[in-house]
Design a protein around this motif. Sequence first.
Motif, PDB file in Angstrom:
ATOM      1  N   TRP A   1     -54.161 -75.190  48.354  1.00 14.07           N
ATOM      2  CA  TRP A   1     -52.916 -75.196  49.093  1.00 14.07           C
ATOM      3  C   TRP A   1     -52.876 -74.024  50.048  1.00 14.07           C
ATOM      4  CZ3 TRP A   1     -48.838 -76.130  44.676  1.00 14.07           C
ATOM      5  CH2 TRP A   1     -48.965 -77.435  44.247  1.00 14.07           C
ATOM      6  N   THR A   2     -52.282 -74.261  51.213  1.00  9.19           N
ATOM      7  CA  THR A   2     -52.107 -73.186  52.187  1.00  9.19           C
ATOM      8  C   THR A   2     -50.657 -72.729  52.249  1.00  9.19           C
ATOM      9  OG1 THR A   2     -51.806 -74.822  53.917  1.00  9.19           O
ATOM     10  CG2 THR A   2     -54.041 -73.979  53.574  1.00  9.19           C
ATOM     11  N   TRP A   3     -49.898 -73.014  51.231  1.00  8.88           N
ATOM     12  CA  TRP A   3     -48.486 -72.648  51.229  1.00  8.88           C
ATOM     13  C   TRP A   3     -48.339 -71.157  50.949  1.00  8.88           C
ATOM     14  CZ3 TRP A   3     -46.182 -76.957  47.638  1.00  8.88           C
ATOM     15  CH2 TRP A   3     -46.368 -78.207  48.243  1.00  8.88           C
TER      16      TRP A   3
ATOM     17  N   TRP B   1     -46.810 -68.084  49.162  1.00  6.84           N
ATOM     18  CA  TRP B   1     -46.131 -67.884  47.884  1.00  6.84           C
ATOM     19  C   TRP B   1     -45.161 -66.722  48.060  1.00  6.84           C
ATOM     20  CZ3 TRP B   1     -46.683 -71.287  44.054  1.00  6.84           C
ATOM     21  CH2 TRP B   1     -47.764 -72.152  44.124  1.00  6.84           C
TER      22      TRP B   1
END
Length: 55
Positions: free
Chosen positions: A50-52, A54
């Motif tokens: 994931w490239t989200w 945090w």
Amino acid sequence: MPQLNPAPWFAILVFAWLIFLTIIPPKILGHSFPNEPTPQSTQKPQTESWTWPWH
């Protein structure tokens, strides 16, 4: 005590098993199943991280 006489009951048992083993299995195996399983590929799917952010 007639139930101890095995002569008629053994014949009934043998004929019942002959029916179960000769007549019924071809009838059951003759059915076709609507959802035939499809072979799955042996390759693992590529997963991406994931490239989200945090927070």
